[in-house]
Design a protein around this motif. Structure first.
Motif, mmCIF file in Angstrom:
data_model
loop_
_atom_site.group_PDB
_atom_site.id
_atom_site.type_symbol
_atom_site.label_atom_id
_atom_site.label_comp_id
_atom_site.label_asym_id
_atom_site.label_seq_id
_atom_site.Cartn_x
_atom_site.Cartn_y
_atom_site.Cartn_z
ATOM 1 N N ALA A 68 0.836 -1.213 0.000
ATOM 2 C CA ALA A 68 0.000 0.000 0.000
ATOM 3 C C ALA A 68 0.865 1.255 0.000
ATOM 4 N N ALA A 69 1.922 1.269 0.812
ATOM 5 C CA ALA A 69 2.795 2.445 0.877
ATOM 6 C C ALA A 69 3.530 2.681 -0.434
ATOM 7 N N SER A 70 3.717 1.625 -1.203
ATOM 8 C CA SER A 70 4.426 1.724 -2.476
ATOM 9 C C SER A 70 3.515 2.117 -3.630
ATOM 10 N N SER A 71 2.226 2.219 -3.375
ATOM 11 C CA SER A 71 1.253 2.526 -4.419
ATOM 12 C C SER A 71 1.034 4.029 -4.529
ATOM 13 N N VAL A 72 1.128 4.534 -5.736
ATOM 14 C CA VAL A 72 0.938 5.958 -5.989
ATOM 15 C C VAL A 72 -0.474 6.373 -5.582
ATOM 16 N N GLY A 73 -0.574 7.455 -4.850
ATOM 17 C CA GLY A 73 -1.873 7.999 -4.471
ATOM 18 C C GLY A 73 -2.533 7.312 -3.291
ATOM 19 N N SER A 74 -1.828 6.408 -2.647
ATOM 20 C CA SER A 74 -2.428 5.699 -1.512
ATOM 21 C C SER A 74 -2.294 6.514 -0.235
ATOM 22 N N SER A 75 -3.075 6.130 0.750
ATOM 23 C CA SER A 75 -2.978 6.747 2.076
ATOM 24 C C SER A 75 -2.876 5.639 3.112
ATOM 25 N N PRO A 76 -2.390 5.953 4.307
ATOM 26 C CA PRO A 76 -2.292 4.925 5.338
ATOM 27 C C PRO A 76 -3.623 4.217 5.610
ATOM 28 N N ALA A 77 -4.716 4.926 5.504
ATOM 29 C CA ALA A 77 -6.032 4.322 5.773
ATOM 30 C C ALA A 77 -6.313 3.136 4.855
ATOM 31 N N ASP A 78 -5.699 3.125 3.677
ATOM 32 C CA ASP A 78 -5.920 2.024 2.727
ATOM 33 C C ASP A 78 -5.520 0.674 3.320
ATOM 34 N N ILE A 79 -4.594 0.667 4.260
ATOM 35 C CA ILE A 79 -4.143 -0.590 4.867
ATOM 36 C C ILE A 79 -5.319 -1.331 5.496
ATOM 37 N N GLY A 80 -6.233 -0.613 6.094
ATOM 38 C CA GLY A 80 -7.342 -1.227 6.828
ATOM 39 C C GLY A 80 -8.535 -1.632 5.989
ATOM 40 N N PHE A 81 -8.399 -1.569 4.664
ATOM 41 C CA PHE A 81 -9.502 -1.935 3.782
ATOM 42 C C PHE A 81 -9.050 -3.023 2.808
ATOM 43 N N PRO A 82 -9.982 -3.880 2.387
ATOM 44 C CA PRO A 82 -9.636 -4.915 1.413
ATOM 45 C C PRO A 82 -9.162 -4.288 0.106
ATOM 46 N N GLY A 83 -8.343 -5.008 -0.592
ATOM 47 C CA GLY A 83 -7.873 -4.533 -1.887
ATOM 48 C C GLY A 83 -6.783 -5.439 -2.402
ATOM 49 N N SER A 84 -6.200 -5.038 -3.520
ATOM 50 C CA SER A 84 -5.173 -5.876 -4.137
ATOM 51 C C SER A 84 -3.954 -6.035 -3.245
ATOM 52 N N HIS A 85 -3.691 -5.048 -2.375
ATOM 53 C CA HIS A 85 -2.553 -5.175 -1.467
ATOM 54 C C HIS A 85 -2.736 -6.367 -0.526
ATOM 55 N N TRP A 86 -3.987 -6.621 -0.102
ATOM 56 C CA TRP A 86 -4.255 -7.781 0.757
ATOM 57 C C TRP A 86 -4.233 -9.079 -0.038
ATOM 58 N N GLU A 87 -4.756 -9.056 -1.256
ATOM 59 C CA GLU A 87 -4.713 -10.263 -2.087
ATOM 60 C C GLU A 87 -3.263 -10.678 -2.327
ATOM 61 N N CYS A 88 -2.417 -9.721 -2.655
ATOM 62 C CA CYS A 88 -0.997 -10.019 -2.863
ATOM 63 C C CYS A 88 -0.339 -10.506 -1.571
ATOM 64 N N ALA A 89 -0.655 -9.856 -0.464
ATOM 65 C CA ALA A 89 -0.053 -10.233 0.817
ATOM 66 C C ALA A 89 -0.394 -11.664 1.186
ATOM 67 N N HIS A 90 -1.638 -12.060 1.001
ATOM 68 C CA HIS A 90 -2.039 -13.429 1.345
ATOM 69 C C HIS A 90 -1.434 -14.436 0.366
ATOM 70 N N THR A 91 -1.248 -14.034 -0.883
ATOM 71 C CA THR A 91 -0.583 -14.915 -1.846
ATOM 72 C C THR A 91 0.883 -15.099 -1.465
ATOM 73 N N ILE A 92 1.544 -14.022 -1.135
ATOM 74 C CA ILE A 92 2.952 -14.093 -0.761
ATOM 75 C C ILE A 92 3.151 -14.912 0.503
ATOM 76 N N THR A 93 2.309 -14.705 1.496
ATOM 77 C CA THR A 93 2.488 -15.430 2.753
ATOM 78 C C THR A 93 2.085 -16.898 2.638
ATOM 79 N N ALA A 94 1.450 -17.269 1.538
ATOM 80 C CA ALA A 94 1.136 -18.680 1.317
ATOM 81 C C ALA A 94 2.377 -19.459 0.896
ATOM 82 N N CYS A 95 3.417 -18.750 0.494
ATOM 83 C CA CYS A 95 4.662 -19.394 0.083
ATOM 84 C C CYS A 95 5.431 -19.846 1.320
ATOM 85 N N SER A 96 6.106 -20.948 1.209
ATOM 86 C CA SER A 96 6.960 -21.393 2.305
ATOM 87 C C SER A 96 8.255 -21.936 1.729
ATOM 88 N N ILE A 97 9.232 -21.983 2.564
ATOM 89 C CA ILE A 97 10.541 -22.468 2.136
ATOM 90 C C ILE A 97 10.603 -23.968 2.300
#
Length: 97
Positions: A68-97
């Motif tokens: 979210a912080a890396s997205s142009v035009g975003s604000s901190p409040a965006d963290i607390g709402f669903p969006g592509s940042h959460w979809e990506c985060a859950h995809t990334i955290t599904a990875c394991s070593i």
């Protein structure tokens, strides 16, 4: 408004299920460095909101917030709402070593 289900938590999220206040503050400092238009206080409140809403474990919150912080035009409040940042985060955290 729907949020990502905590049931979809991944193995990475189970290792560190939540952020401590100190970790949240450190993350907020990082976010305000990544996006100078974000101030620490607002970023900290937004991270706390995501944690309180159980939107993801510690790693997912960190990843979503950084995206979210890396997205142009975003604000901190965006963290607390669903969006592509959460979809990506859950995809990334599904990875394991």
């Amino acid at each position: 408004m729907s949020h990502p289900s905590p049931v979809s938590a991944t193995p990475v999220d189970y290792l560190v299920p939540s952020l401590t206040p100190g970790q949240g503050s450190a993350l907020a400092r990082l976010l305000s460095e990544l996006n100078p238009s974000w101030n620490h206080r607002e970023a900290y409140a937004a991270v706390g909101s995501a944690v309180a809403q159980n939107m993801g474990g510690a790693v997912a919150v960190c990843v979503a917030a950084i995206i979210a912080a890396s997205s142009v035009g975003s604000s901190p409040a965006d963290i607390g709402f669903p969006g592509s940042h959460w979809e990506c985060a859950h995809t990334i955290t599904a990875c394991s070593i």
